[in-house]
Design a protein around this motif. Structure first.
Motif, PDB file in Angstrom:
ATOM      1  N   ALA A 135       0.831  -1.208   0.000  1.00 49.68           N
ATOM      2  CA  ALA A 135       0.000   0.000   0.000  1.00 49.68           C
ATOM      3  C   ALA A 135       0.862   1.253   0.000  1.00 49.68           C
ATOM      4  O   ALA A 135       2.088   1.191   0.077  1.00 49.68           O
ATOM      5  N   GLY A 136       0.189   2.397  -0.038  1.00 49.06           N
ATOM      6  CA  GLY A 136       0.858   3.677   0.044  1.00 49.06           C
ATOM      7  C   GLY A 136       1.042   4.113   1.484  1.00 49.06           C
ATOM      8  O   GLY A 136       0.302   3.699   2.377  1.00 49.06           O
ATOM      9  N   SER A 137       2.034   4.970   1.692  1.00 45.27           N
ATOM     10  CA  SER A 137       2.307   5.531   3.015  1.00 45.27           C
ATOM     11  C   SER A 137       1.571   6.853   3.176  1.00 45.27           C
ATOM     12  O   SER A 137       1.716   7.754   2.346  1.00 45.27           O
ATOM     13  N   ASP A 138       0.757   6.965   4.228  1.00 44.86           N
ATOM     14  CA  ASP A 138       0.054   8.214   4.540  1.00 44.86           C
ATOM     15  C   ASP A 138       0.805   8.934   5.648  1.00 44.86           C
ATOM     16  O   ASP A 138       0.923   8.414   6.764  1.00 44.86           O
ATOM     17  N   SER A 139       1.284  10.127   5.381  1.00 38.81           N
ATOM     18  CA  SER A 139       2.159  10.812   6.334  1.00 38.81           C
ATOM     19  C   SER A 139       1.478  11.121   7.663  1.00 38.81           C
ATOM     20  O   SER A 139       2.150  11.226   8.693  1.00 38.81           O
ATOM     21  N   ASP A 140       0.146  11.270   7.673  1.00 44.55           N
ATOM     22  CA  ASP A 140      -0.526  11.588   8.936  1.00 44.55           C
ATOM     23  C   ASP A 140      -0.843  10.350   9.755  1.00 44.55           C
ATOM     24  O   ASP A 140      -1.353  10.450  10.871  1.00 44.55           O
ATOM     25  N   GLY A 141      -0.571   9.163   9.220  1.00 45.13           N
ATOM     26  CA  GLY A 141      -0.734   7.931   9.995  1.00 45.13           C
ATOM     27  C   GLY A 141      -2.152   7.426  10.123  1.00 45.13           C
ATOM     28  O   GLY A 141      -2.384   6.419  10.793  1.00 45.13           O
TER      29      GLY A 141
END
Length: 268
Positions: free
Chosen positions: A12-18
């Motif tokens: 998956a993609g990394s979401d910076s806000d977690g």
């Protein structure tokens, strides 16, 4: 002995806000007692107000991520999240079929829970024709189900028909997530169609909150985590439904607008 601990993989993609994407998957793996590995396909710069930038990783790097894990880890179940274009989807399909990473849970990120389209038509067709046939479990939201089944859903009979259509696309087990975009509704009803032919609804209380980022990611991740532990598919799905509902019910206030679900809330 080193390879006995249950290990699951998020692709998956990394979401910076977690709040969503890979981070929500890893939060869920941790809470379900599974070691989480990851293949990052993209990176998103975002927060509770929205997404501000994103970039796909080169497929050559993604290939190396898959190989590195295959050379060292014993992944017992995997899940996919947002795959933004045909090139990424085809690369994931290539690598998943090349290595043994266990049963696959596909969260077919096509539209948002409110019906906004996320994938271009060419990428949608690639996901439908190439990735979904690999799915041990598929977990579309209401609007994704209508898109994949090519029909409107207005009642329980329609829902059951749509589930069978998704099995015809190749997914073995189907979890159709119910609508939750109406603040007046009292409950959310998901429909499950198992490979055996058994079908049933899972009902739970609707919680009117904006703290729902990562709901779909966490549901599919929880199913994958339970499969990695050896849980049967039916039980894995029912555990995941309960896990996510408790995480939504017990709000956590992080960020100013659309926040994450509370992964600490669910009981073991």
């Amino acid at each position: 002995m080193a390879e006995q601990y249950p290990q699951a993989l998020t692709i998956a993609g990394s979401d910076s806000d977690g709040s969503a994407g890979m981070q929500a998957d890893l939060h869920t793996f941790f809470r379900r007692g599974v070691y989480g590995a990851s293949v990052m396909t993209a990176a998103v710069a975002g927060n509770s107000y929205g997404i501000h930038d994103s970039v796909n990783l080169p497929t050559s790097f993604i290939d190396n991520e898959f190989k590195a894990l295959a050379d060292d880890y014993h992944i017992k179940a995997s899940k996919t999240g947002m795959l933004s274009d045909s090139e990424l989807i085809l690369d994931v399909v290539k690598n998943y079929t090349k290595y043994d990473f266990g049963p696959l849970v596909v969260d077919p990120v096509i539209t948002t829970k409110h019906g906004n389209v996320l994938l271009e038509e060419s990428a949608y067709k690639t996901l439908r024709d190439k990735l979904i046939p690999l799915a041990t479990v598929i977990t579309p939201n209401f609007f994704e189900t209508q898109k994949l089944a090519e029909m409107e859903i207005n009642n329980e009979q329609d829902t059951e028909e749509a589930a069978h259509k998704l099995q015809q696309l190749g997914a073995k087990n189907v979890v159709l997530k119910g609508r939750h975009d109406n603040s007046d509704q009292k409950q959310v009803s998901d429909y499950v169609l198992l490979e055996s032919g058994e079908g049933f609804f899972l009902h739970d209380t609707f919680h009117d909150t904006t703290r729902v980022n990562g709901t779909g990611d966490s549901l599919s991740a929880c199913i994958a985590a339970e499969i990695a532990k050896g849980t049967d598919i039916k039980t894995a799905i029912t555990i995941a439904k309960k896990f996510v509902n408790e995480a939504i019910e017990n709000e956590i206030f992080v960020g100013h607008k659309f926040g994450p679900i509370n992964h600490w809330a669910p009981k073991e």
